[in-house]
Design an enzyme around this catalytic site. Structure first.
Site, PDB file in Angstrom:
ATOM      1  N   CYS A   1       0.812  -1.224   0.000  1.00 31.46           N
ATOM      2  CA  CYS A   1       0.000   0.000   0.000  1.00 31.46           C
ATOM      3  C   CYS A   1       0.843   1.271   0.000  1.00 31.46           C
ATOM      4  O   CYS A   1       0.681   2.149  -0.858  1.00 31.46           O
ATOM      5  CB  CYS A   1      -1.011   0.005   1.142  1.00 31.46           C
ATOM      6  SG  CYS A   1      -0.309   0.111   2.807  1.00 31.46           S
TER       7      CYS A   1
ATOM      8  N   HIS B   1      -5.537   1.770  -4.434  1.00 32.20           N
ATOM      9  CA  HIS B   1      -4.665   1.198  -3.411  1.00 32.20           C
ATOM     10  C   HIS B   1      -4.230  -0.209  -3.782  1.00 32.20           C
ATOM     11  O   HIS B   1      -4.787  -0.832  -4.684  1.00 32.20           O
ATOM     12  CB  HIS B   1      -5.358   1.217  -2.038  1.00 32.20           C
ATOM     13  CG  HIS B   1      -6.487   0.248  -1.898  1.00 32.20           C
ATOM     14  ND1 HIS B   1      -6.650  -0.542  -0.791  1.00 32.20           N
ATOM     15  CD2 HIS B   1      -7.519  -0.071  -2.711  1.00 32.20           C
ATOM     16  CE1 HIS B   1      -7.730  -1.297  -0.919  1.00 32.20           C
ATOM     17  NE2 HIS B   1      -8.267  -1.023  -2.075  1.00 32.20           N
TER      18      HIS B   1
ATOM     19  N   HIS C   1      -2.901   1.292   6.834  1.00 31.87           N
ATOM     20  CA  HIS C   1      -3.112   1.205   5.389  1.00 31.87           C
ATOM     21  C   HIS C   1      -3.214   2.611   4.819  1.00 31.87           C
ATOM     22  O   HIS C   1      -3.619   3.553   5.519  1.00 31.87           O
ATOM     23  CB  HIS C   1      -4.398   0.420   5.093  1.00 31.87           C
ATOM     24  CG  HIS C   1      -4.604   0.104   3.652  1.00 31.87           C
ATOM     25  ND1 HIS C   1      -3.764  -0.718   2.937  1.00 31.87           N
ATOM     26  CD2 HIS C   1      -5.556   0.506   2.774  1.00 31.87           C
ATOM     27  CE1 HIS C   1      -4.201  -0.815   1.687  1.00 31.87           C
ATOM     28  NE2 HIS C   1      -5.286  -0.078   1.555  1.00 31.87           N
TER      29      HIS C   1
END
Length: 166
Positions: A80, A142, A130
């Protein structure tokens, strides 16, 4: 020979245009987003960073389908924060390596000020677990998780934070 008015492919002088390439589509998306951000009237210095974010968002979109790999920073595999680091570097901005470090380095903004290209952080305990790039309409680009691929996805949580790379 009779030509149907609804079937344009049968006109000899009017062939259908070729399908655009992914690179052309990404370029068109970037141009459109830059035009929209310009028309929106950037009036503060805080808004000045948005074009870098829009460029980064287009870079992330161009990586659609790239596989997730823990610790990977591209150009073919990403985690990520590796995707956000790569996308912003290509757009001309430097970000640190991890989601937590990226959150600490960005200017924190309220949800009402978010714009395409801003970073979306997902807290996990006392850290950011994240990160993705806001694409508008409550969606992010993402690299989701092991076994996943870079994709555009609806934000699934109300517990998010926003940051703008400056």
């Amino acid at each position: 020979m009779a030509y149907s008015r609804t079937d344009k492919s049968s006109y000899p002088d009017d062939p259908r245009p070729p399908s655009p390439s992914p690179r052309t589509l990404t370029s068109s998306l970037l141009t459109l987003l830059l035009a929209v951000s310009t028309l929106a009237g950037s009036t503060t210095s805080a808004d000045a960073a948005v074009p870098y974010g829009v460029k980064a968002m287009a870079v992330a979109a161009s990586k659609r389908g790239a596989p997730y790999a823990y610790g990977a920073t591209g150009p073919k595999r990403f985690d990520c924060s590796g995707l956000t680091l790569y996308a912003f570097r290509k757009a001309g901005r430097r970000l640190p390596r991890t989601a937590d470090q990226q959150y600490e380095q960005t200017r924190h903004i309220p949800p009402v000020q978010r714009a395409p290209g801003d970073l979306v952080f997902f807290p996990r305990g006392s850290t950011m677990g994240h990160v993705g790039i806001y694409a508008g309409r409550d969606k992010i680009w993402h690299a989701p998780r092991p076994g996943g691929r870079v994709r555009l996805e609806q934000i699934w949580s109300g517990n998010v934070r926003y940051g703008r790379a400056t």
